[in-house]
Design an enzyme around this catalytic site. Structure first.
Site, short mmCIF file in Angstrom:
data_model
loop_
_atom_site.label_atom_id
_atom_site.label_comp_id
_atom_site.label_asym_id
_atom_site.label_seq_id
_atom_site.Cartn_x
_atom_site.Cartn_y
_atom_site.Cartn_z
N CYS A 110 63.74 36.80 13.86
CA CYS A 110 65.17 36.48 13.70
C CYS A 110 66.00 37.40 14.59
O CYS A 110 65.55 38.46 15.01
CB CYS A 110 65.59 36.70 12.27
N ARG A 158 63.39 35.42 21.67
CA ARG A 158 62.61 35.98 20.56
C ARG A 158 61.90 34.89 19.76
O ARG A 158 61.03 35.19 18.96
CB ARG A 158 63.54 36.75 19.61
N TRP A 197 63.98 32.71 12.17
CA TRP A 197 62.57 32.33 12.23
C TRP A 197 62.14 32.30 10.78
O TRP A 197 62.09 33.32 10.10
CB TRP A 197 61.79 33.37 13.04
N ASN A 251 67.72 39.93 8.93
CA ASN A 251 66.37 39.92 9.50
C ASN A 251 65.47 40.70 8.56
O ASN A 251 65.89 41.73 8.04
CB ASN A 251 66.33 40.64 10.86
N GLY A 252 64.23 40.25 8.39
CA GLY A 252 63.31 41.00 7.53
C GLY A 252 62.95 40.20 6.30
O GLY A 252 63.21 39.00 6.20
N GLU A 279 36.40 34.82 21.90
CA GLU A 279 37.82 35.16 22.08
C GLU A 279 38.01 35.91 23.41
O GLU A 279 38.97 35.64 24.15
CB GLU A 279 38.30 36.00 20.89
N LYS A 305 40.19 34.61 26.83
CA LYS A 305 41.23 35.40 27.52
C LYS A 305 40.85 35.64 28.99
O LYS A 305 41.71 35.59 29.87
CB LYS A 305 41.48 36.74 26.82
N GLU A 349 41.65 32.31 30.51
CA GLU A 349 43.05 31.87 30.38
C GLU A 349 44.03 32.68 31.23
O GLU A 349 44.90 32.12 31.87
CB GLU A 349 43.43 31.96 28.89
N HIS A 376 17.67 33.14 25.75
CA HIS A 376 17.26 31.74 25.83
C HIS A 376 17.83 31.03 27.06
O HIS A 376 18.20 29.86 26.98
CB HIS A 376 17.66 31.01 24.54
N LYS A 423 52.11 26.73 25.43
CA LYS A 423 51.95 27.53 24.21
C LYS A 423 51.46 26.66 23.06
O LYS A 423 50.63 27.06 22.26
CB LYS A 423 53.27 28.20 23.85
O1 M6R Z 1 49.05 27.02 17.79
P1 M6R Z 1 47.57 27.01 17.59
O2 M6R Z 1 47.06 28.24 16.96
O3 M6R Z 1 47.10 25.80 16.83
O4 M6R Z 1 46.97 26.91 19.04
C1 M6R Z 1 45.60 26.76 19.26
C2 M6R Z 1 45.21 27.06 20.70
O5 M6R Z 1 45.85 26.16 21.56
C3 M6R Z 1 45.54 28.49 21.10
O6 M6R Z 1 44.99 29.42 20.22
C4 M6R Z 1 45.02 28.80 22.52
O7 M6R Z 1 43.63 28.78 22.51
C5 M6R Z 1 45.57 30.16 22.99
N1 M6R Z 1 46.47 29.97 24.09
C6 M6R Z 1 44.51 31.12 23.43
O8 M6R Z 1 45.05 32.36 23.77
#
Ligand code: M6R
Length: 616
Positions: free
Chosen positions: A2, A27, A76, A102-103, A489, A493, A496, A512, A611
């Site tokens: 927020c 934000r 938010w 906020n909070g 994970e 990254k 990505e 394997h 995003k």
């Molecule tokens: O909003 P979501 O958590 O459902 O999004 C899922 C994926 O699109 C998201 O986690 C994506 O893999 C990230 N950009 C990875 O860093």
């Protein structure tokens, strides 16, 4: 998160407030609102869901007065869905006091019950509204005096447990803004014949560079021509103004060059927010508001199917290990995009658990739809309050990680794991988990913010490692048990944001086939905390080393032995095995961030990515 902006002075407040809100848009928020007051006690208030432009549109054409006093907010959602009625400002019953906040007010339920028993009707689902009613109550209960409004706010805050940055205005004293903070930033902007208040300097940096940062438990009375600050227990304080030296862009990121970096450094705070008010340590229990009403359904659950995409799917895989080991519930994880097309077999008392930061991912939404079609209970672990997944599931838990701006998910992933651990305690205690074990997990969770800070403090070591590996052609990422999902994970990254091809494997799979790739040009990142499978992963490390493959290892503090095989070692503190991914992921985020940065990539908006993936 927020945002707050307030103005008092000789100029027309409204355009200044709207401009301030626009400067806070970065934000992340889901609704906004503004209130301005004139000296004849006229009040003008508008709220809108969506962008600040929507709020602006709703104002255009209205018959607005042009007073020099007002407060505004970007919300938010944390309590109650994003809607006009939940957007700030909130007022008391007679619309005499207006609050932006906020909070999170942790004890808002008991305060709300108290006010309801006194005849107060609530108009929103927010925790904030209790503040407006309490201020009115304490104002009415005091004799007339110059400090009556100030004292009513102070008295209110003395009743509150939780975090807040607030700004309040009143029809009765339309010559001041009262502002206060506890664990939620707030600053006063000092101008010539005018003052501002804001949660973030970017809202007011175009108006002044001279600011006073409020400290926790401080309350300020801000007028056109001056201000005074007191602590909540009544001591007045003086402070020298600070000079804002950054430009607006830098301030938005609070001094960080990228949102991803800022969000990584927010992880300790995010963990605190995700567990705040949710652990009953002496009973070894987790109290999770969003699923308390579903207790009986959850008690009967015999199998859990988790669906999520990308990083959320990885969180699901860690959750699977937690739920099976500590709650004894058979659990499986699906890529949401697969779940919708295969023919999952459901048995009695199944639960579909959807994990999503945005709450809008199309494949995850489709998985929920499919489960509902089959009559299965659905639950969400979601960050964005009021999002489609939060609304479409039968019940769920919010992450409270705040908005994540960078496309690469970091702090949201950590909050997903923290919520998963809380959910594991919740489910485990309904089954065979002992009080001692519930307590132990809870205590270790509480330790995590400090442990993460220790990992963040190693950033300089990690930068040096990033320099060594930035030009690598590809990388292998390995982990076992709780950290096998982390290998994925890390690989996400590397791909990505670093645009480095990365192959992720549960370490036992390496022999394997993939081992054929290992040579001196093909590095491996091995996540190897000293846990129950350390010896197993150590043998992978030795096999890679025997083939001259360079190794970056993440291991537990004190493990000197590993240096015989790994060229680069990053240490994490010791914690419960199920929580190690929360610590081990932090250096992974820093390493990939710094490699991407050294390569000059546009980190917060990597190529070809969005995003929120709202299409199939
Ligand atoms: O909003 P979501 O958590 O459902 O999004 C899922 C994926 O699109 C998201 O986690 C994506 O893999 C990230 N950009 C990875 O860093």
């Amino acid at each position: 998160m927020c945002g707050i902006v307030g103005y008092i002075g000789k100029r027309d407040a409204l355009p200044i407030l709207i401009n301030g809100l626009k400067r806070l848009e970065y934000r992340g928020y889901d609704s906004s609102g503004v209130v301005v007051l004139d000296e004849k006690t006229n009040v003008y208030v508008k709220r809108a869901v969506g962008k600040v432009a929507e709020l602006e549109k709703s104002i255009n054409g209205s018959d607005w007065l042009r007073p020099g006093l007002g407060i505004a907010h970007t919300r938010w959602a944390t309590h109650g869905e994003p809607s006009e009625r939940n957007a700030h400002p909130h007022a008391d019953t007679d619309n005499n006091f207006w609050v932006v906040h906020n909070g999170i007010i942790e004890n808002y339920k008991e305060l709300k019950d108290e006010l309801i028993s006194e005849g107060v009707d609530f108009r929103s689902d927010t925790d904030t509204e209790v503040l407006a009613h309490l201020i009115a109550k304490y104002y009415n209960g005091q004799p007339s005096s110059p400090g009556r409004f100030f004292d009513a706010v102070k008295k209110t805050l003395q009743r509150v447990r939780g975090t807040y940055g607030i700004a309040v205005v009143s029809k009765f004293e339309p010559d001041k803004i009262i502002a206060a903070r506890n664990s939620s930033p707030l600053l006063i902007g000092i101008g010539d014949g005018e003052h501002m208040v804001a949660s973030d300097a970017s809202a007011i940096i175009h108006l002044t560079k001279s600011v006073i940062y409020l400290d926790d438990h401080e309350i300020a009375e801000i007028r056109r021509d001056g201000f005074r600050i007191e602590t909540l227990d009544g001591n007045s304080t003086t402070r020298k103004p600070s000079l804002l030296e950054w430009d607006a862009a830098k301030i938005e990121k609070l001094g960080h060059d990228h949102f991803m970096h800022k969000e990584i450094f927010e992880i300790p705070e995010v963990i605190e927010n995700s567990i705040r008010g949710r652990l009953i340590l002496d009973e070894g229990r987790a109290k999770l508001g969003g699923i308390e009403d579903a207790k009986d359904t959850l008690r009967k659950i015999e199998r859990i199917i988790i669906a999520g995409c990308g990083t959320a799917n990885v969180a699901g895989r860690v959750t699977e290990y937690m739920l099976e080991e500590y709650a004894g519930i058979p659990t499986e994880v699906d890529a949401a995009s697969e779940f919708r097309y295969r023919k999952p077999v459901f048995t009695k008392n199944n639960l579909l658990l959807a994990i999503s930061q945005s709450g809008e991912t199309a494949d995850t939404l489709a998985a929920i739809k499919e489960a509902k079609e089959k009559g299965i209970s659905t639950m969400g672990i979601v960050n964005a309050v009021g999002s489609s997944i939060a609304r479409d599931t039968d019940f769920g838990i919010y992450n409270h990680a705040g908005p994540e701006i960078s496309v690469a998910s970091t702090k949201a992933f950590v909050s997903q794991l923290v919520v998963a651990a809380l959910f594991t305690i919740f489910m485990g205690r309904q089954r065979e988990m002992s009080l001692t074990m519930g307590k132990r997990i809870g205590e270790q969770l509480k330790e995590l913010p400090n442990l993460v800070k220790k990992v963040l403090a190693q950033e300089n070591i990690i930068i040096e490692i990033a320099k060594k590996y930035k030009d690598m052609p590809a990388i292998l990422t390995l982990g076992r048990k709780y950290n096998a999902p982390l290998a994925t994970e890390a690989a996400i990254k590397f791909r990505e944001i670093c645009y480095v091809p990365a192959i992720d494997l549960p370490a036992g799979e390496m022999k394997h086939g993939t081992i054929a790739l290992i040579d001196e040009k093909f590095p491996s990142l091995v996540i190897a905390p000293q846990d129950s499978v350390y010896e197993k992963i150590q043998s992978n490390i030795e096999q890679i080393s025997a083939r001259r493959g360079p190794i970056i290892a993440i291991t537990t503090e004190g493990n000197e032995e590993i240096k015989k095989f790994a060229q680069d070692v990053i240490y994490i503190p010791k914690t419960l095995e199920m929580l190690t991914p929360i610590l081990a992921v932090v250096p992974i985020y820093l390493l990939t961030y710094h490699i991407a940065r050294l390569k000059g990539h546009e980190i917060d908006k990597p190529r070809n990515l969005a995003k929120s993936v709202t299409v199939e």
